[in-house]
Scaffold this motif. Structure first.
Motif, short mmCIF file in Angstrom:
data_model
loop_
_atom_site.label_atom_id
_atom_site.label_comp_id
_atom_site.label_asym_id
_atom_site.label_seq_id
_atom_site.Cartn_x
_atom_site.Cartn_y
_atom_site.Cartn_z
N CYS A 469 0.85 -1.19 0.00
CA CYS A 469 0.00 0.00 0.00
C CYS A 469 0.89 1.24 0.00
O CYS A 469 2.11 1.15 0.12
CB CYS A 469 -0.91 -0.01 1.22
N ASN A 470 0.26 2.41 -0.12
CA ASN A 470 1.06 3.64 -0.17
C ASN A 470 1.79 3.90 1.15
O ASN A 470 2.74 4.66 1.18
CB ASN A 470 0.18 4.83 -0.54
N GLY A 471 1.35 3.25 2.24
CA GLY A 471 2.04 3.41 3.51
C GLY A 471 3.42 2.78 3.51
O GLY A 471 4.30 3.19 4.28
N ARG A 472 3.61 1.78 2.64
CA ARG A 472 4.93 1.13 2.56
C ARG A 472 5.81 1.75 1.49
O ARG A 472 7.01 1.47 1.41
CB ARG A 472 4.75 -0.37 2.29
N PHE A 473 5.22 2.59 0.63
CA PHE A 473 6.00 3.22 -0.43
C PHE A 473 7.15 4.08 0.12
O PHE A 473 8.26 4.03 -0.43
CB PHE A 473 5.10 4.08 -1.32
N PRO A 474 6.93 4.90 1.17
CA PRO A 474 8.05 5.73 1.65
C PRO A 474 9.27 4.91 2.04
O PRO A 474 10.41 5.29 1.73
CB PRO A 474 7.45 6.45 2.87
N ILE A 479 14.76 3.50 0.62
CA ILE A 479 15.86 2.53 0.55
C ILE A 479 16.34 2.37 -0.89
O ILE A 479 17.55 2.30 -1.15
CB ILE A 479 15.41 1.18 1.14
N LEU A 480 15.41 2.31 -1.84
CA LEU A 480 15.80 2.22 -3.26
C LEU A 480 16.66 3.41 -3.65
O LEU A 480 17.70 3.25 -4.33
CB LEU A 480 14.54 2.17 -4.14
N THR A 481 16.24 4.60 -3.24
CA THR A 481 16.97 5.81 -3.62
C THR A 481 18.34 5.86 -2.97
O THR A 481 19.36 6.15 -3.63
CB THR A 481 16.15 7.06 -3.22
N MET A 482 18.43 5.56 -1.68
CA MET A 482 19.70 5.66 -0.95
C MET A 482 20.73 4.64 -1.43
O MET A 482 21.91 4.97 -1.59
CB MET A 482 19.45 5.48 0.55
N PHE A 483 20.32 3.42 -1.67
CA PHE A 483 21.29 2.34 -1.91
C PHE A 483 21.39 1.90 -3.37
O PHE A 483 22.37 1.24 -3.73
CB PHE A 483 20.94 1.13 -1.03
N PHE A 484 20.41 2.26 -4.22
CA PHE A 484 20.44 1.72 -5.58
C PHE A 484 20.24 2.77 -6.67
O PHE A 484 20.51 2.50 -7.84
CB PHE A 484 19.37 0.63 -5.74
N VAL A 485 19.77 3.96 -6.33
CA VAL A 485 19.56 5.00 -7.33
C VAL A 485 20.55 6.13 -7.16
O VAL A 485 21.18 6.59 -8.11
CB VAL A 485 18.10 5.55 -7.25
N GLY A 490 16.37 14.61 -8.91
CA GLY A 490 16.17 14.95 -10.31
C GLY A 490 15.17 14.03 -10.98
O GLY A 490 14.74 13.01 -10.43
N THR A 491 14.82 14.40 -12.21
CA THR A 491 13.81 13.65 -12.96
C THR A 491 14.27 12.23 -13.26
O THR A 491 13.51 11.27 -13.13
CB THR A 491 13.47 14.37 -14.28
N ILE A 492 15.53 12.09 -13.69
CA ILE A 492 16.04 10.76 -14.03
C ILE A 492 16.01 9.83 -12.82
O ILE A 492 15.61 8.67 -12.90
CB ILE A 492 17.49 10.85 -14.58
N ALA A 493 16.41 10.37 -11.68
CA ALA A 493 16.43 9.57 -10.45
C ALA A 493 15.02 9.14 -10.07
O ALA A 493 14.80 7.99 -9.66
CB ALA A 493 17.07 10.36 -9.31
N SER A 494 14.05 10.06 -10.18
CA SER A 494 12.67 9.70 -9.82
C SER A 494 12.10 8.67 -10.79
O SER A 494 11.36 7.77 -10.38
CB SER A 494 11.79 10.95 -9.79
N LEU A 495 12.46 8.78 -12.07
CA LEU A 495 12.02 7.78 -13.05
C LEU A 495 12.61 6.41 -12.73
O LEU A 495 11.92 5.39 -12.79
CB LEU A 495 12.40 8.21 -14.47
N PHE A 496 13.91 6.40 -12.40
CA PHE A 496 14.57 5.15 -12.08
C PHE A 496 13.96 4.54 -10.80
O PHE A 496 13.78 3.32 -10.70
CB PHE A 496 16.07 5.39 -11.90
N SER A 497 13.65 5.40 -9.84
CA SER A 497 13.00 4.92 -8.61
C SER A 497 11.66 4.28 -8.92
O SER A 497 11.30 3.23 -8.37
CB SER A 497 12.80 6.07 -7.62
N GLU A 643 22.07 12.13 4.61
CA GLU A 643 22.31 12.00 6.05
C GLU A 643 21.72 10.69 6.58
O GLU A 643 22.33 10.02 7.43
CB GLU A 643 21.68 13.19 6.78
N MET A 644 20.54 10.32 6.06
CA MET A 644 19.92 9.08 6.50
C MET A 644 20.77 7.88 6.11
O MET A 644 20.98 6.96 6.91
CB MET A 644 18.51 8.95 5.90
N LYS A 645 21.29 7.88 4.87
CA LYS A 645 22.13 6.77 4.44
C LYS A 645 23.39 6.68 5.30
O LYS A 645 23.81 5.58 5.69
CB LYS A 645 22.51 6.94 2.96
#
Length: 714
Positions: A469-474, A479-485, A490-497, A643-645
């Motif tokens: 659900c959308n509650g698990r999306f954040p 995690i996808l953004t910090m460790f794999f994207v 930017g737009t490219i990063a959001s598309l890749f995410s 900072e979170m990563k």
């Protein structure tokens, strides 16, 4: 589902037979029709209420009521379930038939689709067999005009023997003639007899044998000809309803029993058994509809639905149907991810500004620190987190989802996924409830009402949690953004995410198929039932209505439930983080206790306790992790993902930890709101416990297997 009662004070009635009048003189009008003909749109326009409409059979599963008045009469409009016939092959048909037969409506308005009128007349012909006070409302006349379909309404009315009115339900003024005709019908002392469908000679003779006896026994309460036909059809569910309605065991009468035996014997001698009888009845109805429309509905067959056919060849083909579904799914997630960032931050800033003011107020009042901590840093801060993280994605996702529904695409999704679900011995409608689960699993559970079979409904309920659900999306996106994207943005990063998130979700869909098949072969054995899925025409979505409907009917409804359970969770989290035993908080004791087992799963004690404390709302999992790692007494947010990563890496996170956390986020117990909904829908603690236990066991097992396999490469 249900209606708001703000305008008329009348609520949906689950039984389908209880009518709530504002005055004893109110007239009750049943609004019937096939799915996708605009039945609920007509209802909304007449009553001014916001009854949700859908593009698949059975969306309206209870009888909803609304109030409507003219200069002559006041009406209670009853929106009964959309159904293709009154032969009670499904729950919708049974509810609709029972209301028309035993609800004693003063009149029945049957809504038809002008673009496929001949098919819709099947329901009309069955309805006028039961009631003589019927009005046929031919809706979507604008669609018919666009497709060059010409309809002679006057001649159809003459042949049916009942009024036939053309409307465009989206334009409320077009319903004036319908209300005027309704007034005239109510005022008329006697209605002329409508068309009587003639069946084969053998069936007519059998009806003639028992109809006089039936007429005498029912005292005119039910149409004796229709009831005689149903007695020959041996519809047991109908017999039970008749006995309850008449107040006696109708079939115990010896004269009637003898006449029925003779009639059935004659039919058998003519080679007409129960199955043949049903076929001949349906055939007679279809033939009658064809005859009525033969020269009254004129269209160019090769052109009127050419656009829809071209689109369906693309959207429902094996080669392009699935890729387009995946592409649209990724696009919806990208729009949700990109669009939610700014409003989510603004909402968080506003809510935490209020928190600062509350803190100042508590200090001004010299309130004790523990009270400030409990109410502001505990309850209020968790609520602020849930609202700021949950509301913007839902406010984007639900309208996008509803736009696809309104445009007619979701039934194509069900069509495409029907075969995979059939291979799992489940119902194709489960694909629709699964899609609803992307917005909120609780909403997906409620959506399972559209599935008729109790076994298949349970399958859909028990497996809905495997789509996030959308509650698990954040959590997944962070995690996808910090460790794999990468955290540059930017737009490219959001598309890749969005692409990576789609891959994760497709994994959830595959798990849904696998668990569904496993359950249908073990705990919930059975044969998949068939269902009729009409592919409605593609239509231009009503964007304004979609936004209002999705926000009020879905977003705020789900958010309200989440807030109810998140408030006490904030209290518990603050107490665990601030109550010390031997200089160590209860939260730290719990993380230390869980750490050995969590390590087997590729996690650590902090991550596992965050998921446990996030049981009321998945949105607070990441903040709890940050709070525990930093040894703070309340939920925290870092200024950036970088900072979170850094914080996570300093506490031992690797790519294995990241993937294990994502897997467990995808496959773990449902949130408390979803479990409460499951209990309400099933009425059973056993199924609720299974709904929690199945994903938990699979999630733990999957993480242990992955972590064990990953150690080989470290």
């Amino acid at each position: 589902m249900g209606l708001t009662n703000s305008s008329v004070g009348i609520k949906a009635v689950d039984s389908g037979l209880e009518i709530k009048r504002l005055s004893p003189s109110d007239k009750v009008i049943a609004i019937a029709g096939n799915p996708n003909v605009g039945k609920s749109t007509v209802f909304n326009a007449l009553t001014g209420m916001n009854q949700h409409t859908g593009n698949w059979p059975g969306k309206t599963v209870t009888n909803a009521q609304g109030y409507c008045a003219t200069s002559k009469h006041a009406y209670v409009m009853v929106d009964i379930p959309g159904t293709y016939s009154l032969m009670a092959h499904s729950a919708e048909e049974e509810v609709a038939r029972n209301f028309i037969c035993f609800g004693e409506p003063d009149a029945v308005v049957v809504i038809c689709d002008a673009t496929c009128l001949e098919r819709n007349l099947n329901l009309v012909l069955q309805t006028i067999e039961i009631s003589s006070k019927v009005i046929v409302c031919v809706n979507l006349m604008d669609e018919a005009k666009r497709k060059n379909i010409k309809i002679d309404l006057a001649k159809i009315s003459e042949r049916l023997g009942v009024p036939v009115i053309g409307t465009v339900a989206r334009k409320r003024k077009s319903l004036t003639a319908l209300l005027s005709t309704l007034d005239d019908m109510i005022d008329a002392e006697h209605c002329p007899a409508p068309l009587s469908v003639r069946y084969s000679d053998e069936i007519e003779q059998a009806i003639d044998l028992i109809e006089p006896i039936v007429r005498q026994k029912t005292n005119g309460k039910l149409n004796s000809r229709w009831l005689s036909l149903k007695l020959l059809d041996q519809d047991q569910s109908l017999i039970s309803e008749i006995n309850a309605y008449l107040g006696n065991d109708f079939l115990l009468d010896e004269t009637l029993i003898a006449a029925l035996e003779i009639a059935k014997l004659k039919l058998t001698q003519s080679g007409i058994g129960p199955d043949q009888l049903k076929d001949k009845v349906v055939s007679a109805l279809v033939t009658a509809a064809e005859k009525i429309c033969r020269d009254t509905v004129i269209f160019q067959k090769e052109k009127y639905d050419a656009f829809d056919r071209k689109m369906d060849r693309i959207l429902t083909s094996r080669q392009t149907g699935y890729p387009i579904m995946i592409l649209l799914l990724a696009m919806v997630f990208w729009l949700t991810i990109s669009g939610a960032n700014v409003p989510s931050q603004l909402l968080a800033d506003g809510l935490f500004w209020v928190q600062d003011r509350l803190t100042s107020l508590f200090h001004f009042m010299n309130a004790p620190d523990w009270l400030h901590g409990v109410l502001v840093l505990g309850v209020y801060r968790v609520l602020a987190w849930v609202i700021s993280v949950m509301l913007p994605p839902m406010a984007i996702f639900f309208p996008l989802f509803t736009l696809l529904e309104d445009a007619g695409y979701l039934p194509r999704v069900a069509y495409n996924l029907d075969k995979p679900f059939k291979c799992c011995r489940a119902c194709g409608k489960q694909s629709l409830t699964m899609c609803m689960g992307f917005g909120c699993n609780a909403a997906g559970i409620i959506g399972c009402r559209i599935i008729d079979s109790p076994r298949e409904r349970l399958l859909a309920i028990l497996t809905n949690n495997f789509v996030p659900c959308n509650g698990r999306f954040p959590t997944l996106i962070a995690i996808l953004t910090m460790f794999f994207v990468g955290v540059q943005g930017g737009t490219i990063a959001s598309l890749f995410s969005a692409v990576l998130l789609t891959v994760v979700i497709l994994l959830g869909v595959l798990i849904t198929f696998g668990v569904t098949k496993l359950l249908s072969a073990t705990l919930l054995k059975g044969v998949p039932s068939s269902f009729t899925l009409e592919l409605p025409p593609y239509r231009k979505p009503q964007i304004g209505k979609v936004i209002v409907r999705s926000i009020f009917d879905r977003t705020l409804f789900v958010l309200g439930r989440a807030i109810i359970v998140a408030a006490p969770a904030g209290l518990v989290i603050w107490m665990m983080a601030n109550i010390m035993v031997g200089g160590i908080s209860i939260l730290n004791y719990c993380t230390a206790f869980l750490d050995p087992f969590a390590r087997l799963m590729g996690l650590d004690g902090v991550i596992l306790i965050a998921f446990i404390l996030g049981f009321p709302a998945n949105e607070i999992v990441i903040p709890i992790m940050i709070m525990a790692y930093m040894s703070q007494g309340s939920l925290l947010e870092l200024d950036s993902l970088a900072e979170m990563k850094q914080l996570f890496v300093l506490n031992g996170w690797t790519w294995v930890t990241a993937i294990s956390t994502m897997l467990f986020s995808l496959i773990h117990w449902p949130c408390s709101t979803t479990l409460l909904t499951i209990k309400k829908e099933t009425g059973s603690w056993k199924w609720t416990a299974l709904a929690m236990g199945i994903p938990t066991v699979i999630g733990v097992g999957t993480c242990i297997l992955f972590a064990s396999f990953a150690k080989l490469f470290l």
